[in-house]
Design a protein around this motif. Sequence first.
Motif, PDB file in Angstrom:
ATOM      1  N   TYR A   1      -7.639  -1.005  -3.272  1.00 42.96           N
ATOM      2  CA  TYR A   1      -6.925   0.259  -3.060  1.00 42.96           C
ATOM      3  C   TYR A   1      -6.179   0.682  -4.323  1.00 42.96           C
TER       4      TYR A   1
ATOM      5  N   ALA B   1       1.168   4.251  -2.876  1.00 42.75           N
ATOM      6  CA  ALA B   1       0.888   5.637  -2.469  1.00 42.75           C
ATOM      7  C   ALA B   1       2.069   6.545  -2.803  1.00 42.75           C
TER       8      ALA B   1
ATOM      9  N   THR C   1      -5.753   6.125   1.930  1.00 43.62           N
ATOM     10  CA  THR C   1      -4.621   5.328   2.410  1.00 43.62           C
ATOM     11  C   THR C   1      -4.782   5.000   3.886  1.00 43.62           C
TER      12      THR C   1
ATOM     13  N   VAL D   1       0.836  -1.198   0.000  1.00 46.25           N
ATOM     14  CA  VAL D   1       0.000   0.000   0.000  1.00 46.25           C
ATOM     15  C   VAL D   1       0.876   1.255   0.000  1.00 46.25           C
TER      16      VAL D   1
END
Length: 248
Positions: free
Chosen positions: A141, A102, A119, A98
Amino acid sequence: MAGSRTYRTKAIVLDKTKLKETDLILTLVAESGRQIRAVAKGARKPGGRLAARCELCCEVDLLLAHGRNLDVVSQADLIAAPLGASPSYELLTAGSAVAEVASRCTFEDADDPFVFPITSAVLEWIASVDSAHLDLLVAAYIFKLLSHVGYRPDYTGCVACGDEAPTYFSAQAGGVLCASCASNIAGAEELDPVTLSWLSALIALRFSELAAAQIDSFTASHLLALAHLWAATHLDCRLRALEFMLGC
């Protein structure tokens, strides 16, 4: 205060790089969505006050001083540690994936208020789900964030001819394809109807809804692989944490 050398912001720690013997360079996404790179002096000292507050994926309240090349962390207060004090290997790998995505979707000279809350939300959710849903939420995501920054897949019909019954997926082509058009696209992957419906759900459903949905491990892992392919293709980079997660 106008002209002040210091400023305060909430941020999520996306990466840490060793600097000298006791310092760290932190890559952060601020509450505004801007990426910040800052030096945390003494963060690697045993028992140092900054050490526990600058762990990967932690949400922190920071007082920063503007620097010539990198900002400097003057103060850090921990707000949340979604991965916990001793995260499992699987959870740490997912959090790293993740954070990696990001960091690739944020920039030092651009604000984007969407990035911080999504996030923060996914990091909170992945800490409370099983392995199949861990893959599912990370995949969601990736597709949600990339759709926001301009790389939204087209699932309405074949991206080449408009056929309303597509059966293939291609990151290179930009979405789904019919069998005829897929024969001309290298790497197009045939998908069953269940997987195709899940692809749409990853963007349409909230993390809470996805966390409660029924899914098997094979399908979830396959969706994560498709999300990795989509991100690597459109961000034009190698995503090592995602590769590692898929190899676990």
